[in-house]
Motif scaffolding. Structure first.
Motif, PDB file in Angstrom:
ATOM      1  N   GLU A 390     -17.557 132.808 -69.581  1.00 43.67           N
ATOM      2  CA  GLU A 390     -18.574 132.244 -68.698  1.00 43.67           C
ATOM      3  C   GLU A 390     -18.545 130.716 -68.677  1.00 43.67           C
ATOM      4  O   GLU A 390     -19.020 130.088 -67.720  1.00 43.67           O
ATOM      5  CB  GLU A 390     -19.965 132.717 -69.163  1.00 43.67           C
ATOM      6  N   LEU A 391     -17.972 130.107 -69.691  1.00 39.73           N
ATOM      7  CA  LEU A 391     -18.008 128.644 -69.825  1.00 39.73           C
ATOM      8  C   LEU A 391     -17.471 127.879 -68.612  1.00 39.73           C
ATOM      9  O   LEU A 391     -18.009 126.814 -68.281  1.00 39.73           O
ATOM     10  CB  LEU A 391     -17.250 128.214 -71.091  1.00 39.73           C
ATOM     11  N   PRO A 392     -16.429 128.351 -67.938  1.00 38.46           N
ATOM     12  CA  PRO A 392     -15.946 127.591 -66.766  1.00 38.46           C
ATOM     13  C   PRO A 392     -16.986 127.418 -65.662  1.00 38.46           C
ATOM     14  O   PRO A 392     -16.836 126.539 -64.809  1.00 38.46           O
ATOM     15  CB  PRO A 392     -14.756 128.423 -66.275  1.00 38.46           C
ATOM     16  N   TYR A 393     -18.035 128.232 -65.682  1.00 34.95           N
ATOM     17  CA  TYR A 393     -19.058 128.164 -64.633  1.00 34.95           C
ATOM     18  C   TYR A 393     -20.307 127.424 -65.102  1.00 34.95           C
ATOM     19  O   TYR A 393     -21.333 127.427 -64.424  1.00 34.95           O
ATOM     20  CB  TYR A 393     -19.409 129.588 -64.178  1.00 34.95           C
ATOM     21  N   PHE A 394     -20.186 126.789 -66.263  1.00 37.07           N
ATOM     22  CA  PHE A 394     -21.291 126.006 -66.819  1.00 37.07           C
ATOM     23  C   PHE A 394     -21.678 124.879 -65.864  1.00 37.07           C
ATOM     24  O   PHE A 394     -20.824 124.209 -65.282  1.00 37.07           O
ATOM     25  CB  PHE A 394     -20.871 125.405 -68.164  1.00 37.07           C
ATOM     26  N   SER A 395     -22.965 124.676 -65.695  1.00 34.57           N
ATOM     27  CA  SER A 395     -23.425 123.566 -64.864  1.00 34.57           C
ATOM     28  C   SER A 395     -24.817 123.141 -65.323  1.00 34.57           C
ATOM     29  O   SER A 395     -25.528 123.898 -65.981  1.00 34.57           O
ATOM     30  CB  SER A 395     -23.474 123.964 -63.387  1.00 34.57           C
ATOM     31  N   VAL A 396     -25.151 121.927 -64.979  1.00 33.84           N
ATOM     32  CA  VAL A 396     -26.500 121.415 -65.180  1.00 33.84           C
ATOM     33  C   VAL A 396     -27.014 121.018 -63.808  1.00 33.84           C
ATOM     34  O   VAL A 396     -26.436 120.162 -63.145  1.00 33.84           O
ATOM     35  CB  VAL A 396     -26.519 120.194 -66.125  1.00 33.84           C
ATOM     36  N   LEU A 397     -28.047 121.671 -63.360  1.00 33.64           N
ATOM     37  CA  LEU A 397     -28.576 121.405 -62.024  1.00 33.64           C
ATOM     38  C   LEU A 397     -29.564 120.246 -62.077  1.00 33.64           C
ATOM     39  O   LEU A 397     -30.342 120.130 -63.032  1.00 33.64           O
ATOM     40  CB  LEU A 397     -29.245 122.661 -61.468  1.00 33.64           C
ATOM     41  N   PRO A 398     -29.548 119.382 -61.081  1.00 31.57           N
ATOM     42  CA  PRO A 398     -30.382 118.172 -61.124  1.00 31.57           C
ATOM     43  C   PRO A 398     -31.869 118.470 -61.081  1.00 31.57           C
ATOM     44  O   PRO A 398     -32.342 119.287 -60.295  1.00 31.57           O
ATOM     45  CB  PRO A 398     -29.936 117.401 -59.876  1.00 31.57           C
ATOM     46  N   VAL A 399     -32.604 117.797 -61.963  1.00 33.25           N
ATOM     47  CA  VAL A 399     -34.060 117.907 -62.033  1.00 33.25           C
ATOM     48  C   VAL A 399     -34.650 116.539 -61.688  1.00 33.25           C
ATOM     49  O   VAL A 399     -34.146 115.512 -62.124  1.00 33.25           O
ATOM     50  CB  VAL A 399     -34.508 118.340 -63.439  1.00 33.25           C
ATOM     51  N   SER A 400     -35.709 116.538 -60.935  1.00 30.37           N
ATOM     52  CA  SER A 400     -36.312 115.276 -60.519  1.00 30.37           C
ATOM     53  C   SER A 400     -36.901 114.515 -61.702  1.00 30.37           C
ATOM     54  O   SER A 400     -37.566 115.110 -62.563  1.00 30.37           O
ATOM     55  CB  SER A 400     -37.421 115.527 -59.491  1.00 30.37           C
ATOM     56  N   PRO A 401     -36.703 113.188 -61.740  1.00 31.46           N
ATOM     57  CA  PRO A 401     -37.326 112.372 -62.782  1.00 31.46           C
ATOM     58  C   PRO A 401     -38.773 112.014 -62.465  1.00 31.46           C
ATOM     59  O   PRO A 401     -39.439 111.355 -63.265  1.00 31.46           O
ATOM     60  CB  PRO A 401     -36.452 111.112 -62.787  1.00 31.46           C
ATOM     61  N   TYR A 402     -39.262 112.447 -61.304  1.00 33.98           N
ATOM     62  CA  TYR A 402     -40.573 111.977 -60.841  1.00 33.98           C
ATOM     63  C   TYR A 402     -41.740 112.854 -61.256  1.00 33.98           C
ATOM     64  O   TYR A 402     -42.894 112.524 -60.960  1.00 33.98           O
ATOM     65  CB  TYR A 402     -40.545 111.831 -59.316  1.00 33.98           C
ATOM     66  N   ALA A 403     -41.478 113.961 -61.928  1.00 35.70           N
ATOM     67  CA  ALA A 403     -42.566 114.816 -62.439  1.00 35.70           C
ATOM     68  C   ALA A 403     -42.014 115.658 -63.568  1.00 35.70           C
ATOM     69  O   ALA A 403     -40.829 116.007 -63.573  1.00 35.70           O
ATOM     70  CB  ALA A 403     -43.125 115.705 -61.334  1.00 35.70           C
ATOM     71  N   GLN A 404     -42.857 115.981 -64.522  1.00 37.87           N
ATOM     72  CA  GLN A 404     -42.426 116.858 -65.601  1.00 37.87           C
ATOM     73  C   GLN A 404     -42.263 118.279 -65.077  1.00 37.87           C
ATOM     74  O   GLN A 404     -43.052 118.754 -64.261  1.00 37.87           O
ATOM     75  CB  GLN A 404     -43.440 116.815 -66.742  1.00 37.87           C
ATOM     76  N   ALA A 405     -41.229 118.947 -65.563  1.00 39.62           N
ATOM     77  CA  ALA A 405     -40.970 120.317 -65.123  1.00 39.62           C
ATOM     78  C   ALA A 405     -42.171 121.212 -65.388  1.00 39.62           C
ATOM     79  O   ALA A 405     -42.487 122.104 -64.590  1.00 39.62           O
ATOM     80  CB  ALA A 405     -39.730 120.860 -65.834  1.00 39.62           C
ATOM     81  N   ASP A 406     -42.869 120.969 -66.502  1.00 36.59           N
ATOM     82  CA  ASP A 406     -44.057 121.772 -66.809  1.00 36.59           C
ATOM     83  C   ASP A 406     -45.104 121.644 -65.704  1.00 36.59           C
ATOM     84  O   ASP A 406     -45.773 122.616 -65.345  1.00 36.59           O
ATOM     85  CB  ASP A 406     -44.665 121.328 -68.138  1.00 36.59           C
ATOM     86  N   ALA A 407     -45.262 120.439 -65.173  1.00 37.76           N
ATOM     87  CA  ALA A 407     -46.262 120.216 -64.123  1.00 37.76           C
ATOM     88  C   ALA A 407     -45.882 120.964 -62.846  1.00 37.76           C
ATOM     89  O   ALA A 407     -46.747 121.508 -62.154  1.00 37.76           O
ATOM     90  CB  ALA A 407     -46.405 118.724 -63.844  1.00 37.76           C
ATOM     91  N   LEU A 408     -44.597 120.998 -62.529  1.00 36.98           N
ATOM     92  CA  LEU A 408     -44.160 121.713 -61.336  1.00 36.98           C
ATOM     93  C   LEU A 408     -44.299 123.222 -61.532  1.00 36.98           C
ATOM     94  O   LEU A 408     -44.633 123.952 -60.593  1.00 36.98           O
ATOM     95  CB  LEU A 408     -42.710 121.349 -61.009  1.00 36.98           C
TER      96      LEU A 408
END
Length: 449
Positions: A390-408
């Protein structure tokens, strides 16, 4: 291994206990001398404040003896953390979810640049860091994660959209087992979940599928939208668009899953708090948890004998298998004991990491420790092989810096239950989510600039 504060209290207790087991094994007495605080008091020990999951008393004492310092462990609480950062009195070390926390805190100048420490370390060498550690890098000028200074380090990581399944429940339902190499489509995955669900008197007794992401529904939508060929966030990360064809497809999938009531969701949360106890009790056929979940399963010979790991399902033709965790530690820019914090880093990510690597609780953060991943039996060999494929399909998807993920995630967990129960269309739900989330992001952008 992904962690808090996104999970339940029960889950946090489990994770604290598992971390404590590693501490108990690796923290050997007498291997460090006292740190001189400069106070002039002979033998005085420095106190390091760590915001983390709760530690067992015995494990804390062993770590203190190993390092020759006092540890003041305060339980992670995002509200308390924000208040301490704002008040200029932050902890010395903070536990965080690299994938989602780094953009927010680094963009605000709240994280200490650790590159000078990595450059001098004989324990944590940059050349030995797994690529997943780039999650802990952030370029404030370009507002881009994955490049720039290192602000922390992952203790381990997983591709969090893979899933585990119980062969005994598949066989009882007379269903073919998922492939070790070819991912299911999300539609096939949902259909299997429906067939594996067992009800009695109208109540679910066995969940067919748990598709609830550990860190909240936001990451589920990000992953599925990416698989469909789109992006939930705009290129500048200042807005979301749940109305795009790809995001709308992901939203509709989740609505179908929640309405089918075949697994935990924001509409009907798991009474156990997280997947572990439910899966162990034969009340969950498929659990959407990454490789790290094998640490839970592998401790039970009977359970591991009927458990297997499978690739991340895909909503479209773009095969992605993201990491939404890479849980680790970071040092606030305003921390007063950075040198001692780094000594703790070397202990935690060096000494303790060797023991953690053998448990199956995630892929080691140091490349040199990958050979220590367990392959001692059929269960570990299967999960190791599937994870490596599975490692070849590893990715990190962009998260906005303008709000905490918990808040969203709070917005999502407020909007979705009523919308599902009222039968609101996906299009109208998308409009509501766009309005509420983009309002939060706009406020955050004004603050960050």
């Amino acid at each position: 291994m992904p962690v808090f504060p996104r999970g339940s209290l029960d889950r946090r207790r489990f994770l604290a206990a598992s971390a404590g087991a590693a501490l108990a094994t690796a923290a050997l007495p007498g291997c460090a001398s006292s740190v001189d605080t400069g106070s002039g008091a002979k033998g005085a020990k420095e106190t390091l404040t760590i915001m983390d999951a709760a530690w067992l008393k015995a494990d804390k004492q062993k770590a203190e003896q190993a390092l020759g310092i006092n540890l003041n462990v305060i339980t992670y609480d995002v509200t308390k953390l924000n208040a301490m950062l704002a008040g200029g009195n932050p902890p010395d070390v903070v536990r965080g979810v690299g994938a989602t926390d780094v953009p927010y805190f680094a963009a605000r100048g709240l994280m200490a640049d650790l590159d000078p420490y990595f450059a001098k370390s004989d324990v944590l060498k940059p050349s030995d860091l797994a690529a997943a550690n780039d999650i802990w890098r952030y370029d404030s000028g370009a507002k881009k994660q994955g490049t720039g200074p290192r602000y922390g380090m992952a203790k381990d990581y997983s591709q969090d959209c893979m899933f585990w399944y119980r062969t005994d429940l598949f066989e009882a339902a007379k269903l073919d087992l998922p492939s070790d190499t070819e991912p299911l489509s999300c539609e096939e995955w949902l259909d299997l979940g429906k067939q594996l669900t067992k009800r009695r008197l109208g109540k679910v007794k066995v969940y067919g599928l748990s598709a609830g992401a550990l860190n909240g529904p936001l990451t589920t939508f990000m992953w599925m939208t990416a698989s469909a060929g789109g992006s939930l966030f705009a290129q500048d990360l200042a807005t979301v668009d749940f109305s795009s064809p790809e995001a709308l497809k992901a939203l509709q999938w989740y609505l179908d899953y929640a309405k089918a009531n075949i697994g935990p969701s924001v509409v009907n949360p798991n009474p156990d708090g997280w997947d572990g106890p439910t899966y162990q009790a034969s009340r969950m056929a498929m659990a959407n948890d990454g490789y790290w979940f094998g640490g839970v399963i592998g401790a039970d010979a009977k359970l591991s004998g009927v458990s297997r790991l499978a690739p991340a399902p895909q909503l479209g033709s773009h095969r992605v298998s993201p990491c939404f965790g890479a849980t680790g530690l970071w040092v606030p820019k305003g921390a007063k004991n950075k040198d001692t914090a780094w000594k703790f880093f070397e202990y935690y990510f060096g000494t303790l990491a060797e023991e953690r690597a053998t448990t199956g609780y995630g892929i080691p953060s140091l490349k040199s420790l990958v050979p220590k991943m367990p392959q001692d039996n059929a269960f570990h060999k299967q999960s190791y092989t599937v994870q490596q494929q599975e490692l070849p399909y590893f990715s990190v998807l962009p998260v906005s810096p303008y709000a905490q993920a918990d808040a969203l995630n709070v917005v999502l967990t407020k909007v979705l239950p009523d919308a599902v129960n009222s039968g609101t269309s996906a299009g109208k739900i998308a409009d509501t989510l766009n309005s509420r989330i983009n309002e939060q992001l706009a406020r955050g952008k004004e603050l960050v600039g």
